[in-house]
Design an enzyme around this catalytic site. Structure first.
Site, PDB file in Angstrom:
ATOM      1  CG  HIS A  56      -0.529 -27.513  10.488  1.00 22.33           C
ATOM      2  ND1 HIS A  56      -1.612 -27.181   9.735  1.00 22.33           N
ATOM      3  CD2 HIS A  56      -0.137 -28.287  12.101  1.00 22.33           C
ATOM      4  CE1 HIS A  56      -2.380 -28.091  10.769  1.00 22.33           C
ATOM      5  NE2 HIS A  56      -1.650 -28.553  11.965  1.00 22.33           N
ATOM      6  CB  CYS A  57      -1.591 -31.619   6.668  1.00 21.35           C
ATOM      7  SG  CYS A  57      -1.039 -32.925   7.655  1.00 21.35           S
ATOM      8  CD  GLU A  58      -6.680 -28.091  10.105  1.00 20.30           C
ATOM      9  OE1 GLU A  58      -8.555 -28.175   9.693  1.00 20.30           O
ATOM     10  OE2 GLU A  58      -6.870 -26.588   9.843  1.00 20.30           O
TER      11      GLU A  58
END
Length: 1266
Positions: free
Chosen positions: A125-127
């Site tokens: 996951h990445c923001e």
């Protein structure tokens, strides 16, 4: 196995995208939409619930890439479901990658988690804004696990999962070149014993830019450099800092024009270590606005030869930038910290009037050279100020680069401090506190046992935040802000170090994980500091170049709206222990088979008759290969790894099928497909005159029963057409019946003519009498008809051959029977001995008309015909036959039965012919040839032969064609056999290039080292020559004496362009130049300096060397060394066939790296000496190249020697003249003394003569008197 996986493949839950086996990515990472916090929580909870329903027995580990110091809503949601979260930073100093140590921690953590059990899942996951880093880390993971090969292909495959504009939206600069460089660090980890290797502390000496870009729009730019990285003097502090920036004061920032300089060399003299970021900016004329030119990110541990050369495709630039020329290149020159040396600076005091002649010596020079202009019509005062400005700029460069903390320390004490700090750092192998790890409690659901073990082990290696270092970092930040107000930097104290030790086996991985204490149950591991760092704006050049990022998908706190723009960096630190052992799953076989809809099968090969009408000129050899291809080339299955990518990511592109392309390309060549032999294709290729009677059925059946032609045998020689011609006026006689033997030959030739078009077939004999031809060559075969008489029955067989007539090349017909009166009457042939085979042609120049009165006109008369002897054709055939009689007979027999295949030719004829010529020069058996390549034996082949082998390496299409051949390999030609042998070697072309580089490496290194030595020697000789220095000082005094009282006077030096003007400035009498006068003065006052040319022995050979070519040679050596490293990394997976190749290549690489490192050090030192030589004469290295300096000096030396010789000859001539003048008075006195007695004697004789005459006259008078 692939079918089994396909049947049991399970579609991932909604909201997740499967990258590879058990590795998933949240699809919200591919979106730029902004999420409300409540909606985001609902979305994330739904994805997690579906995941747990889909994989009820699975344990999940989440890797999250986010801005350090900000609140993560995803962590709050996932921690409620008992998922473990590990946070990583989203960039490294604004670059879309992470340091090597952080990469190593991520890769080993992922590998260890996946190897703990088959039910462990990895979620990525990445923001907002972190998609480039996530894609980069995913590509590194796939390469690390050896699921994909090829850095560029793997990275491009990951980026295709998201919209292409997403990368440009989040990164104003193209990060792919630096990302590929770091992916190469991962793929080549098997070349070193320890990975990542220990950091090297180096000194960046200078940056060389070749073919500078036009950034300002005025043909140049004003470069400015910033360097970020770890300070090598503070080993414990691994936070990145601003190590170097170009000062904006003084003359450090100058404009370089493309028209003035092709090469720009900028001295840096900065100590670097670890992961380094170099930014090159161009400053506008207002000295405020900055434009990013390019960026380079690298790790010093992988700088093998102390030099890094990059072209325009290997540096990070703005998207769609067009200012960089094609030949743009960046050269970074390094040296070891203890061996670094500063640039030799020009000392203007050496040009003072110390050892030269005083100005009083030239008091009389004005009367010789008054009113003579020998200096350019420019302001001499301005030139003097420019020279002084150069000296000030150089001095300020040294003052600006000096570090305040190093003042007062000697080099030896600095080296001792670094050594002591390195020893202390190696001893500090444990982190100070475990209580500073950011954790999130999740009381709802405790983690599983495997998660507890992984957390307990990984706690020893997570990112630690040392609060005690925060004050020191803030003070350092304030100090940097005070030094450069325009720089807004934030240095965080976050550090990280990987936990993994590669020394233990995978079997002990479960035992090596200690039991997790209950205090860590339900906690998420975070790789970010607990307190947010102070925000700072984006760098001005980045903010202006790229579009602002969209609103983040995750909500942020209202009190910190600018946290999304923070560029905080997390750097690695030392691990806690070495007792960890995580499994390495290199070479894992986790693959997923694509669905049936994604499988691409090879279409069935179309029938050969479908292309039969495409061309009227077939090729039997190519036809044979095409006939074999439907059976020998089945549908090639797709690569499992390629089909996995199609199924996983739903890409619109299909895997490349080499076999399909090959078949399509072959069938798409109409010129190589002969018409099939069928009833529908028996049409004439060209229109004919009145057609003959219908052929008998026997001919029809004979033609239709011909089978498809096999590869042809040598065709039978054609039977020459016999013309029984007569003069044009009388009508032609009735044609006699044709002989039976030529008729049968014609039938046999007609049967064999379609499969054997390369040679003309045998035709029946014509007895018709055509009119005299109007053109020299006879008509082509298959079109020989009698236009003045209807064709008899035998020519019906000949006319039946007309459909294949155009396929036969036109050849002249040789007469074989007795000719009637007409042309060619001198040739009398015995009909019994008519030739049965082809004779060698007599290449004469044929006449078509006999001029009246000529020899040939008389020959046409019947009375002259008997003078020509009969020709015995038997003897003529035995002497001048084109082939042996038995071979000709065998050819006729074979042609009657049909051609038999001898050799199968699959490769294009011209390429195969050239390949056989090359192999005939090599004279090495094919088996020994491949063994020599794999064993790198230089005794069997030379460099030229290896280069020829590289030219004839089989292409991909040729490999596919040979793989599809299932016939007898003994029937293949020599070229095909050579290609098959070369195909046994993996990546044979790359191995041959490595072999060629190895063979030429020693000579290349030697030649380049000699050339660099000549340049270095020339620079040293000129600078160290005391005699030459005194001559230059004398010239300065002479010029000041001439220019005394003018604006050009009182000079402290002069430019090199002034030296040739010594010979151009003449005295008033035009008998002497200023160069002659200089030599005269030196010979009188200081004659010991006249032989200064002996001290400049290397000056002339240095003029034959261009530094540009030396730089190209250096780049070629570095590129060749990179290819060696790349091939060595790839050949590790080749198996036993490349075992010996790897062993020999590793030894060569170890030797070559040491040689190149030494050569790079010499190259850097020569560059410094060249710059020092140019500065020695007060010139600008950017505008005055080395070649101009040495050519000017050599020209001065030659003019000086010539003037000195002429002065010597003039002195000799004057000495002889003076001696002659001194001899003149002595010669005149001797003449007077000699002349005086002679006159007296003459007078006495005259007196005596007169007395005798008087006496005789008196006697005569007495006798005559009476």
């Amino acid at each position: 196995m692939a079918l089994f996986r396909k049947l049991f493949y399970r579609k991932p839950p909604d909201g997740l995208l499967e990258i590879c086996d058990r590795v998933f990515v949240f699809d919200c990472c591919f979106s730029t939409d902004s999420w409300e916090e409540e909606n985001y929580k609902v979305y994330m909870a739904g994805v997690v619930n579906q995941l747990q329903e889909h994989f009820p027995e699975a344990s999940s580990l989440v890797f999250n890439f986010r801005e350090v110091g900000t609140r993560s809503v995803m962590a709050d949601v996932l921690s409620e479901h008992g998922l473990t979260i590990m946070d990583y930073p989203r960039h490294y100093e604004g670059c879309s990658l992470l340091p090597v140590e952080v990469m190593h921690h991520f890769l080993r953590s992922s590998e260890s988690w996946l190897s703990l059990g088959p039910n462990n899942l990895l979620l990525m996951h990445c923001e907002s804004g972190a998609w480039p880093v996530l894609a980069f880390m995913l590509a590194a993971l796939l390469i690390y696990r050896k699921q994909y090969s090829g850095e560029s292909k793997t990275l491009d495959m990951i980026y295709k999962q998201a919209p292409r504009e997403l990368l440009r939206l989040f990164s104003p600069l193209n990060p792919i070149p630096s990302q590929l460089r770091y992916l190469q660090y991962v793929s080549r980890r098997n070349l070193v014993s320890e990975w990542p290797p220990l950091d090297r502390a180096l000194t960046m000496d200078c940056v060389i830019l070749r073919f500078i870009p036009d950034v300002s729009g005025q043909g140049g730019f004003r470069p400015m450099f910033r360097i970020y990285g770890q300070d090598p003097f503070f080993v414990d502090d691994k936070k990145p800092k601003l190590l170097y920036t170009t000062p904006k004061k003084g003359k450090h920032l100058r404009v370089y024009k493309q028209a003035e300089c092709e090469l720009v060399k900028i001295d840096i003299n900065c100590h670097v270590q670890g992961d380094i970021v170099i930014e090159c900016l161009s400053l506008n004329d207002d000295m405020e606005r900055e434009v990013m030119m390019f960026r380079v990110v690298f790790n010093t541990a992988f700088i093998r030869s102390n030099i890094l050369m990059l072209n325009r495709d290997e540096v990070d630039t703005l998207w769609h930038i067009k200012e960089f020329p094609k030949g743009f290149r960046v050269e970074l020159l390094f040296s070891d910290m203890d061996a670094a040396s500063s640039v030799d600076l020009m000392n203007f005091s050496s040009l003072e009037e110390k050892d030269g002649l005083p100005i009083e010596v030239f008091s009389k020079v004005h009367e010789f050279f008054n009113q003579v202009d020998w200096v350019d019509q420019t302001d001499a005062t301005r030139n003097m100020f420019q020279q002084l400005a150069i000296a000030n700029a150089v001095q300020e460069g040294l003052d600006g680069n000096s570090s305040p903390r190093l003042q007062g320390l000697s080099p030896k004490s600095i080296h001792d401090i670094m050594k002591h700090a390195a020893i202390e750092n190696s001893a500090k192998f444990k982190l100070s506190s475990m209580s500073e790890v950011e954790t999130i409690d999740t009381p709802e659901k405790p983690p599983t046992d495997s998660v507890k073990k992984f957390i307990a082990e990984d706690v020893h290696s997570v990112l630690q935040i040392n609060n005690q270092e925060q004050n020191a970092s803030e003070d350092a930040t304030k100090l940097l802000h005070q030094e450069s107000p325009s720089l807004k930097l934030v240095h965080h104290s976050a550090t990280v170090k990987p936990l993994v030790d590669d020394s233990k086996s995978p079997e002990n991985a479960e035992e090596n994980f200690p039991k997790s204490p209950s205090a860590h149950d339900g906690k998420a591991i975070s790789f970010s500091p607990p307190t947010p760092s102070p925000p700072h704006p984006v760098r001005p050049q980045l903010a202006q170049a790229g579009a602002p990022p969209p609103p983040p998908p995750l909500p942020a706190a209202a009190s910190k709206p600018s946290e999304q723009l923070q560029h905080s960096v997390v750097q690695a630190t030392e691990p806690l222990s070495q007792g960890n052992s995580w499994m390495s799953l290199a070479g894992s076989t986790f693959q997923t088979v694509p669905n049936e809809k994604n499988l691409i099968t090879l279409p069935p090969t179309p029938p050969l008759a479908s292309t039969s009408h495409a061309s009227p000129e077939p090729s039997s050899k190519t036809t044979n290969s095409l006939l074999l291809s439907p059976q020998a080339s089945p549908a090639t299955p797709t690569n499992p790894s390629k089909t996995v990518s199609v199924d996983f990511f739903g890409a619109a592109t299909s895997p490349h099928l080499g076999a399909s392309d090959n078949v399509a390309s072959n069938l798409g060549q109409p010129a190589r497909s002969p018409p099939p032999i069928s009833n529908s294709d028996k049409k004439p290729a060209l229109p004919r005159p009145p057609p003959p009677p219908p052929p008998p059925p026997m001919q029809h059946s004979t033609v239709t029963k011909v089978p498809p032609p096999p590869p042809p045998a040598p065709p039978a020689p054609p039977t020459p057409i016999v013309h029984t011609s007569s003069p044009p006026p009388p009508p032609p006689p009735p044609p006699p019946p044709a002989p039976p033997t030529p008729q049968s030959n014609g039938i046999s030739a007609m049967k064999s003519s379609p499969p054997a078009p390369p040679a003309p077939p045998r035709l029946p004999t014509h007895s018709a009498s055509p009119p005299p031809p109007t053109a020299p060559p006879p008509p082509p075969l298959g079109q020989t008809r009698a236009p003045s008489a209807p064709p008899p029955p035998p020519p019906k067989l000949g006319t039946k051959l007309s459909p294949s007539g155009p396929n036969v090349p036109p050849t002249p017909a040789l007469p074989t029977g007795p000719l009637s009166s007409g042309k060619g009457r001198m040739l009398r042939v015995n009909l019994k001995n008519s030739p049965a085979k082809k004779l060698k042609p007599y290449h004469w120049l044929k006449l078509t008309r006999a001029v009246n009165g000529s020899l040939w006109a008389e020959t046409q008369m019947s009375s002259e015909a008997s003078k020509a002897p009969d020709i015995d054709m038997t003897e003529l055939e035995s002497l001048f036959s084109a082939s042996a009689p038995e071979q000709a007979g065998k050819s006729r027999l074979d042609s009657s039965r049909g051609p038999k295949p001898e050799k199968v030719q699959l490769i294009e004829h011209r390429r195969a012919y050239n390949c056989e010529i090359m192999l005939s020069k090599v004279k090495v058996p094919l088996q020994d040839l491949t063994n020599s390549v794999l064993n790198l034996e230089e005794s069997a082949l030379d460099a030229d032969q290896v280069e020829n082998l590289i030219k004839f390496c089989p292409t991909r299409e040729e490999m596919e064609l040979l793989k599809g051949y299932t016939g007898d390999k003994d029937k293949l030609g020599k070229c095909e056999l050579f290609f098959l042998e070369m195909m046994k070697v993996p990546r044979v072309e790359t191995k041959l290039r490595v072999f060629s580089f190895k063979m030429q490496f020693t000579s290349q290194i030697s030649e380049l080292r000699n050339s660099l030595g000549v340049v270095n020697s020339a620079a040293e000789q000129v600078k160290n020559s005391e005699k030459f220095k005194r001559i230059m000082q004398t010239i300065l005094s002479l010029g000041n004496a001439l220019n005394q009282g003018t604006a050009r006077g009182a000079a402290v030096g002069f430019k090199l362009d002034s030296l040739p003007k010594l010979s151009e400035t003449r005295a008033r009498n035009n008998r002497m130049t200023l160069m002659h006068y200089l030599c005269k003065i030196l010979a009188e006052k200081i004659p010991e300096v006249l032989d200064f040319t002996k001290e400049l022995s290397s000056l002339e050979p240095a003029t034959k060397i261009q530094l540009k070519f030396l730089a190209e040679e250096m780049q070629a050596i570095n590129k060749g060394l990179e290819k060696v490293v790349q091939e060595l990394s790839l050949s590790e997976n080749d198996g036993p066939i490349s075992h010996n190749f790897n062993k020999i290549l590793k030894e060569f690489l170890h030797y070559a790296e040491a040689e190149v490192r030494s050569l790079a050090s010499l190259y850097s030192g020569v560059g410094r000496n060249v710059d020092g030589l140019i500065l020695y004469f007060g010139e600008d290295p950017a505008k005055c190249p080395f070649e101009q300096v040495v050519s000017t000096l050599l020209n001065f030396v030659r003019l000086f020697n010539r003037a000195h010789e002429e002065n010597g000859k003039q002195l000799e001539a004057e000495a002889k003249k003076n001696a002659a003048e001194k001899e003149k008075p002595k010669t005149g006195g001797l003449d007077t003394e000699i002349k005086k007695p002679l006159n007296e004697e003459v007078k006495e004789e005259k007196t005596k003569t007169s007395g005798l005459g008087k006496e005789m006259s008196d006697r005569l008078k007495e006798r005559t008197a009476p």
